[in-house]
Each structure stands twice: as C-alpha cells, then as structure tokens.
Motif scaffolding. Structure first.
Motif: not given
Length: 280
Positions: A213-221, A245-254
C-alpha cells in the motif's frame, strides 16, 4: 554460442507507431556469450506460437548489447532522435496489434528464449495519446511479464530509444533487505530520470502472499500496488505516481507499507517512506 532461455530478452517494443512509421522490437543480450543472430526468430501468438520471422543476416550480438529489429529502418530513424542506427536490422516482423499481443524470441532450434505479453494499458496513464510511444523494460533481471517491469519511454527521450539503453532502464541494486525502497525520491514526469518509484523484496522462501500500500501523510490509502499477490523468493514492484483515482499524486512524502503472509499464517510487515517530487 547459441542462446538459452533468458539470455536474449525483449527489451523494448513499439506496437503503435506514428503514422507512416514502423513497429520495432529491441533485443538485449543478457548473457556473457557472443551470439550470431542469423536465423533467430521473432514470432507472435495465434492459437499457439506462430508467424515466425527469421533474422536474415549474420549479426554478432555481444554481451550487454542491444539490437533493433524493424521493418523500416529509415522511418524508425526519422521518428526517434535518441537511437543507434548502427544496430538496426531491417526485416519482416509478425503483426503486432495496437492493443495487445505477445512477442516471442526464439533461437534457431525453435527454443523460446523470452516472451512478453504487452497491453496498451501498461503505458503511463497520464499520456493522452500513446501513438509512437514505446514500452521499455525497466530491469533486465526482473520477470518479462511482470507489469511493474515496463514503462512508457520518456518524453524527454522522444518517446522511444531504439538501439540504445532504455530511458527507463534500472539496474537492481537491492541491499538484500527484506523490503527496500530502491528510489527514495522519484519524479513521475516521464522525463527519463527516476520516473518510477521502485521497490524490491527478498524472502527466505517462495510461496508468500503480499499486500503493498501507498499512504499519504493523512494516512489515507492512495494506491494499492499488490493485493494478495503470490510472491517468488525475490522480486520488484513499481509505482508511477498515479493514484487509485487515476490522478498524479501530489508532491510530498508517502508511506509505503509492505505486509507478507506465509503459509502458516504468520504476518511480517515493513514500513518505509518515498518522496514524490515535481518540477518547479
């Protein structure tokens, strides 16, 4: 010498060329042998391996070198500026559909050395039109039919690299750890430099099942790369930066979370980080 299984690989394929262009197949010598490719064959699948096309010339493919098979050398050279025409061989090729098919490489004894079942869906999702865009192998030592091992050629490289090292080429530098992020920082802009996040794993035995899994910094998959995937003893996976969702992820730490279940139901897990960057 005559090549054996895994010693000559499909390294790049163009199956949807520009208008007026030509399909091509690039091969890579993944052995320490020098190979004369005369009467080696390219084939496709039609109720079995079929439509064999012989390489019609004597051509020595040295270890670690590439050769480009195309029906129209001039058209291929005109369409791609990053190429090496000195390794082009002009020959008849089997028909390769624009959506999906399987390409085979066989030695003169009809032994299948490698095959790759391509699909247009393997292209980077954010490319609007894949006409003229080749699929490149990322790692010569990873499985040919692992979807994670293929990526669209970089836009900065002109969408194809016939006869030279792939724009998405990667040499596995795994540290031997259980789970490793091989590219701690990546930029999925298809410029040919660290376009994909690459992960490797190493197990004591085969037969394990994994989730990744890849999670964002909010803890969402934001992406599930593996779902109850049966693993080998070693392998790789990759993330092109596109979310569920088919979108490019935002810049940041995952956060990268890798969990493995063995045959006895025991669970092992590792948590790593990966940074997605974009151009300013």
């Amino acid at each position: 010498d005559t090549a054996l299984v895994g010693e000559v690989l499909v390294n790049e394929i163009l199956f949807d060329p520009f208008t007026g262009g030509s399909d091509y197949v690039e091969l890579y010598n993944n052995s320490n042998k020098s190979l004369d490719l005369y009467n080696y064959m390219i084939a496709n699948y039609d109720d079995g391996v079929d439509n064999y096309k012989d390489i019609p010339v004597n051509y020595i493919l040295s270890p670690g070198e590439y050769v480009l098979l195309t029906e129209d050398s001039a058209a291929t050279a005109a369409d791609y500026s990053y190429r090496n025409t000195a390794v082009f061989i002009e020959m008849d090729l089997p028909t390769f559909n624009n959506d999906s098919a399987t390409v085979y490489v066989l030695n003169p004894d009809s032994l299948s050395l490698d095959n790759f079942s391509y699909d247009a869906d393997l292209h980077f999702e954010l490319i609007n039109d894949v006409e003229g865009v080749s699929l490149e192998r990322i790692d010569q030592n990873a499985e040919s039919n692992n979807a994670f091992n293929w990526h669209s050629a970089a836009e900065a490289a002109g969408w194809g690299t016939p006869g030279i090292e792939n724009s998405q080429n990667y040499i596995n530098g795994s540290s031997g750890m259980f789970f490793t992020v091989e590219t701690p920082v990546f930029s999925p802009d298809n410029d040919g430099y660290e376009d994909v996040g690459l992960f490797s794993y190493s197990m004591e035995s085969a037969g394990n099942v994994a989730n990744l899994f890849i999670y964002d910094h909010y803890g969402r998959i934001v992406k599930q790369l593996l779902k109850n995937e049966l693993l080998g003893a070693q392998g790789t996976a990759s993330w092109n930066g596109v979310t569920n969702t088919g979108e490019k992820g935002r810049a940041g730490i995952y956060i990268v979370y890798f969990e493995v279940f063995d045959l006895q139901g025991n669970v092992s897990a590792e948590k790593k980080t990966i940074t997605l960057t974009t151009k300013l």
